[in-house]
Design a protein around this motif. Structure first.
Motif, PDB file in Angstrom:
ATOM      1  N   VAL A  70       0.803  -1.220   0.000  1.00  0.00           N
ATOM      2  CA  VAL A  70       0.000   0.000   0.000  1.00  0.00           C
ATOM      3  C   VAL A  70       0.838   1.274   0.000  1.00  0.00           C
ATOM      4  O   VAL A  70       0.578   2.189  -0.793  1.00  0.00           O
ATOM      5  CB  VAL A  70      -0.996  -0.010   1.177  1.00  0.00           C
ATOM      6  CG1 VAL A  70      -1.651   1.364   1.360  1.00  0.00           C
ATOM      7  CG2 VAL A  70      -2.056  -1.080   0.948  1.00  0.00           C
ATOM      8  N   PRO A  71       1.848   1.423   0.863  1.00  0.00           N
ATOM      9  CA  PRO A  71       2.616   2.686   0.833  1.00  0.00           C
ATOM     10  C   PRO A  71       3.214   2.989  -0.541  1.00  0.00           C
ATOM     11  O   PRO A  71       3.127   4.117  -1.026  1.00  0.00           O
ATOM     12  CB  PRO A  71       3.707   2.447   1.883  1.00  0.00           C
ATOM     13  CG  PRO A  71       3.096   1.471   2.836  1.00  0.00           C
ATOM     14  CD  PRO A  71       2.291   0.547   1.958  1.00  0.00           C
ATOM     15  N   ALA A  72       3.798   1.983  -1.177  1.00  0.00           N
ATOM     16  CA  ALA A  72       4.389   2.203  -2.502  1.00  0.00           C
ATOM     17  C   ALA A  72       3.315   2.455  -3.551  1.00  0.00           C
ATOM     18  O   ALA A  72       3.529   3.197  -4.513  1.00  0.00           O
ATOM     19  CB  ALA A  72       5.239   1.003  -2.908  1.00  0.00           C
ATOM     20  N   ALA A  73       2.145   1.843  -3.367  1.00  0.00           N
ATOM     21  CA  ALA A  73       1.070   1.973  -4.357  1.00  0.00           C
ATOM     22  C   ALA A  73       0.608   3.417  -4.515  1.00  0.00           C
ATOM     23  O   ALA A  73       0.143   3.809  -5.593  1.00  0.00           O
ATOM     24  CB  ALA A  73      -0.106   1.078  -3.980  1.00  0.00           C
ATOM     25  N   HIS A  74       0.719   4.224  -3.457  1.00  0.00           N
ATOM     26  CA  HIS A  74       0.355   5.641  -3.578  1.00  0.00           C
ATOM     27  C   HIS A  74       1.202   6.317  -4.651  1.00  0.00           C
ATOM     28  O   HIS A  74       0.703   7.147  -5.427  1.00  0.00           O
ATOM     29  CB  HIS A  74       0.530   6.349  -2.233  1.00  0.00           C
ATOM     30  CG  HIS A  74      -0.526   5.999  -1.232  1.00  0.00           C
ATOM     31  ND1 HIS A  74      -1.799   6.511  -1.275  1.00  0.00           N
ATOM     32  CD2 HIS A  74      -0.497   5.163  -0.161  1.00  0.00           C
ATOM     33  CE1 HIS A  74      -2.506   6.033  -0.267  1.00  0.00           C
ATOM     34  NE2 HIS A  74      -1.752   5.204   0.416  1.00  0.00           N
ATOM     35  N   GLY A  75       2.490   5.965  -4.697  1.00  0.00           N
ATOM     36  CA  GLY A  75       3.369   6.522  -5.720  1.00  0.00           C
ATOM     37  C   GLY A  75       3.103   5.931  -7.084  1.00  0.00           C
ATOM     38  O   GLY A  75       3.091   6.645  -8.095  1.00  0.00           O
ATOM     39  N   TRP A  76       2.875   4.612  -7.143  1.00  0.00           N
ATOM     40  CA  TRP A  76       2.599   3.976  -8.430  1.00  0.00           C
ATOM     41  C   TRP A  76       1.362   4.592  -9.087  1.00  0.00           C
ATOM     42  O   TRP A  76       1.330   4.775 -10.303  1.00  0.00           O
ATOM     43  CB  TRP A  76       2.360   2.477  -8.251  1.00  0.00           C
ATOM     44  CG  TRP A  76       3.495   1.720  -7.650  1.00  0.00           C
ATOM     45  CD1 TRP A  76       4.802   2.110  -7.575  1.00  0.00           C
ATOM     46  CD2 TRP A  76       3.423   0.430  -7.038  1.00  0.00           C
ATOM     47  NE1 TRP A  76       5.562   1.142  -6.945  1.00  0.00           N
ATOM     48  CE2 TRP A  76       4.745   0.102  -6.607  1.00  0.00           C
ATOM     49  CE3 TRP A  76       2.397  -0.476  -6.799  1.00  0.00           C
ATOM     50  CZ2 TRP A  76       5.018  -1.105  -5.956  1.00  0.00           C
ATOM     51  CZ3 TRP A  76       2.668  -1.676  -6.162  1.00  0.00           C
ATOM     52  CH2 TRP A  76       3.973  -1.982  -5.744  1.00  0.00           C
ATOM     53  N   ALA A  77       0.367   4.887  -8.283  1.00  0.00           N
ATOM     54  CA  ALA A  77      -0.890   5.407  -8.831  1.00  0.00           C
ATOM     55  C   ALA A  77      -0.713   6.760  -9.505  1.00  0.00           C
ATOM     56  O   ALA A  77      -1.568   7.176 -10.302  1.00  0.00           O
ATOM     57  CB  ALA A  77      -1.938   5.505  -7.724  1.00  0.00           C
ATOM     58  N   LEU A  87      -2.064  -0.497 -11.603  1.00  0.00           N
ATOM     59  CA  LEU A  87      -1.680  -1.439 -10.551  1.00  0.00           C
ATOM     60  C   LEU A  87      -1.719  -0.760  -9.186  1.00  0.00           C
ATOM     61  O   LEU A  87      -2.235  -1.321  -8.205  1.00  0.00           O
ATOM     62  CB  LEU A  87      -0.283  -1.996 -10.837  1.00  0.00           C
ATOM     63  CG  LEU A  87       0.263  -3.005  -9.821  1.00  0.00           C
ATOM     64  CD1 LEU A  87      -0.644  -4.223  -9.733  1.00  0.00           C
ATOM     65  CD2 LEU A  87       1.683  -3.421 -10.206  1.00  0.00           C
ATOM     66  N   GLY A  88      -1.201   0.452  -9.107  1.00  0.00           N
ATOM     67  CA  GLY A  88      -1.238   1.193  -7.852  1.00  0.00           C
ATOM     68  C   GLY A  88      -2.661   1.469  -7.406  1.00  0.00           C
ATOM     69  O   GLY A  88      -3.005   1.303  -6.227  1.00  0.00           O
ATOM     70  N   ALA A  89      -3.502   1.878  -8.353  1.00  0.00           N
ATOM     71  CA  ALA A  89      -4.902   2.160  -8.017  1.00  0.00           C
ATOM     72  C   ALA A  89      -5.610   0.903  -7.538  1.00  0.00           C
ATOM     73  O   ALA A  89      -6.434   0.950  -6.607  1.00  0.00           O
ATOM     74  CB  ALA A  89      -5.614   2.740  -9.233  1.00  0.00           C
ATOM     75  N   ASP A  90      -5.303  -0.234  -8.141  1.00  0.00           N
ATOM     76  CA  ASP A  90      -5.939  -1.483  -7.739  1.00  0.00           C
ATOM     77  C   ASP A  90      -5.519  -1.895  -6.330  1.00  0.00           C
ATOM     78  O   ASP A  90      -6.350  -2.358  -5.536  1.00  0.00           O
ATOM     79  CB  ASP A  90      -5.588  -2.595  -8.727  1.00  0.00           C
ATOM     80  CG  ASP A  90      -6.312  -2.431 -10.054  1.00  0.00           C
ATOM     81  OD1 ASP A  90      -7.315  -1.694 -10.096  1.00  0.00           O
ATOM     82  OD2 ASP A  90      -5.861  -3.029 -11.051  1.00  0.00           O
ATOM     83  N   LEU A  92      -4.581   0.090  -3.932  1.00  0.00           N
ATOM     84  CA  LEU A  92      -5.240   1.013  -3.001  1.00  0.00           C
ATOM     85  C   LEU A  92      -6.720   0.674  -2.848  1.00  0.00           C
ATOM     86  O   LEU A  92      -7.278   0.753  -1.748  1.00  0.00           O
ATOM     87  CB  LEU A  92      -5.060   2.453  -3.479  1.00  0.00           C
ATOM     88  CG  LEU A  92      -3.620   2.969  -3.497  1.00  0.00           C
ATOM     89  CD1 LEU A  92      -3.565   4.375  -4.076  1.00  0.00           C
ATOM     90  CD2 LEU A  92      -3.018   2.950  -2.092  1.00  0.00           C
ATOM     91  N   ALA A  93      -7.366   0.286  -3.938  1.00  0.00           N
ATOM     92  CA  ALA A  93      -8.784  -0.077  -3.868  1.00  0.00           C
ATOM     93  C   ALA A  93      -8.978  -1.357  -3.064  1.00  0.00           C
ATOM     94  O   ALA A  93      -9.963  -1.498  -2.335  1.00  0.00           O
ATOM     95  CB  ALA A  93      -9.354  -0.243  -5.262  1.00  0.00           C
ATOM     96  N   ASP A  94      -8.046  -2.295  -3.197  1.00  0.00           N
ATOM     97  CA  ASP A  94      -8.158  -3.560  -2.468  1.00  0.00           C
ATOM     98  C   ASP A  94      -7.974  -3.380  -0.973  1.00  0.00           C
ATOM     99  O   ASP A  94      -8.474  -4.191  -0.187  1.00  0.00           O
ATOM    100  CB  ASP A  94      -7.114  -4.558  -2.981  1.00  0.00           C
ATOM    101  CG  ASP A  94      -7.481  -5.137  -4.341  1.00  0.00           C
ATOM    102  OD1 ASP A  94      -8.680  -5.130  -4.682  1.00  0.00           O
ATOM    103  OD2 ASP A  94      -6.568  -5.593  -5.060  1.00  0.00           O
ATOM    104  N   HIS A  95      -7.269  -2.342  -0.570  1.00  0.00           N
ATOM    105  CA  HIS A  95      -6.928  -2.188   0.844  1.00  0.00           C
ATOM    106  C   HIS A  95      -7.330  -0.822   1.404  1.00  0.00           C
ATOM    107  O   HIS A  95      -6.858  -0.443   2.481  1.00  0.00           O
ATOM    108  CB  HIS A  95      -5.422  -2.407   1.039  1.00  0.00           C
ATOM    109  CG  HIS A  95      -4.971  -3.766   0.591  1.00  0.00           C
ATOM    110  ND1 HIS A  95      -5.151  -4.890   1.360  1.00  0.00           N
ATOM    111  CD2 HIS A  95      -4.388  -4.176  -0.562  1.00  0.00           C
ATOM    112  CE1 HIS A  95      -4.683  -5.942   0.707  1.00  0.00           C
ATOM    113  NE2 HIS A  95      -4.211  -5.539  -0.455  1.00  0.00           N
ATOM    114  N   GLY A  96      -8.189  -0.129   0.699  1.00  0.00           N
ATOM    115  CA  GLY A  96      -8.594   1.192   1.143  1.00  0.00           C
ATOM    116  C   GLY A  96      -9.496   1.156   2.364  1.00  0.00           C
ATOM    117  O   GLY A  96     -10.149   0.149   2.661  1.00  0.00           O
ATOM    118  N   GLY A  97      -9.542   2.254   3.077  1.00  0.00           N
ATOM    119  CA  GLY A  97     -10.405   2.401   4.238  1.00  0.00           C
ATOM    120  C   GLY A  97     -11.784   2.877   3.834  1.00  0.00           C
ATOM    121  O   GLY A  97     -12.150   2.861   2.650  1.00  0.00           O
ATOM    122  N   PRO A  98     -12.575   3.324   4.808  1.00  0.00           N
ATOM    123  CA  PRO A  98     -13.953   3.756   4.527  1.00  0.00           C
ATOM    124  C   PRO A  98     -14.055   4.838   3.457  1.00  0.00           C
ATOM    125  O   PRO A  98     -15.085   4.939   2.775  1.00  0.00           O
ATOM    126  CB  PRO A  98     -14.435   4.273   5.887  1.00  0.00           C
ATOM    127  CG  PRO A  98     -13.584   3.576   6.890  1.00  0.00           C
ATOM    128  CD  PRO A  98     -12.243   3.409   6.242  1.00  0.00           C
TER     129      PRO A  98
END
Length: 231
Positions: A70-77, A87-90, A92-98
């Motif tokens: 997740v931390p790296a995915a913010h940059g990938w997105a 890939l980054g957006a996916d 984040l979507a898989d592990h996002g909060g409310p």
């Protein structure tokens, strides 16, 4: 590459002279092991030579990392390369909060409006994590269950509906006993309401020599349970 250590596989993936096919083999080997956090900084370099797509199996390997990515995915997105941004957006979507929930409901609505039959099952799995809070998605999950041309996606819709709102699912579970997909039949076996019709159908599944071992075993267990025994 079963004899390679995880560190050796990561070294192959990091190598600038390693051929693409060898990197795919390394990713395949990593998929059968504990998540390798060392893969994370290598992900942006693991695209095809034309830069248009990720290497085969990369997405699956990243999914195995779970929340570690997740931390790296913010940059990938935020990347310019579409495959890496997606890939980054996916992740984040898989592990996002409310905060991710409204966007996921909107995504499902848009998929239904566009009759986008490929992908809503992934959206459904993401929505299932939110339980009753995702109630706004229920009408669309029901529509996808009824209309999808992809039988293999029905399990995802039914599991999401069960996690969000089980009201009115009795007939869906009963219908699932006749589904062509094994995973959906299994859901029907465990959750269909007890009635002569359902128990009779479950008995057929138990005794069908053409059925899978898993379905026959589940049917046998249901019929032996106190609430599922045939009279």
């Amino acid at each position: 590459m079963a004899g390679f250590s995880t560190a050796e596989l990561l070294a192959l993936l990091a190598g600038t002279r390693t051929e693409g096919a060898t990197k795919v083999d390394a990713l395949r080997a990593l998929n059968g092991r504990e998540p390798a956090e060392g893969l994370i900084p290598l992900v942006p370099s693991l695209g095809t030579s034309d830069g248009r797509r990720p290497l085969p199996l990369l997405r699956r390997t990243v999914e195995c990392l779970g929340a570690l990515a997740v931390p790296a995915a913010h940059g990938w997105a935020q990347e310019d390369r579409p495959w890496l941004a997606q890939l980054g957006a996916d992740v984040l979507a898989d592990h996002g909060g409310p905060e991710a929930l409204p966007g996921l409901v909107d995504e499902l609505v848009e998929q239904w409006t566009a009759r986008a039959w490929c992908g809503p099952d992934r959206t459904a799995r993401r929505l299932a994590r939110f339980g009753p809070d995702a109630a706004g998605a229920v009408p669309y999950l029901r529509r996808f269950w009824l209309r999808t041309p992809h039988s293999y996606e029905r399990t995802a819709y039914l599991e999401a509906l069960a996690a969000i709102d089980r009201d009115g699912l009795e007939h869906v579970y009963t219908e699932s006993l006749w589904d062509c997909e094994e995973t959906t039949r299994l859901l029907g076996i465990t959750s269909a309401p007890t009635s002569p019709e359902t128990l009779g159908r479950i008995a057929v599944l138990r005794d069908d020599p053409m059925e899978t071992t898993e379905v026959r075993a589940a049917a046998r267990a249901r019929l032996l349970a106190p609430t599922g025994r045939l009279s």
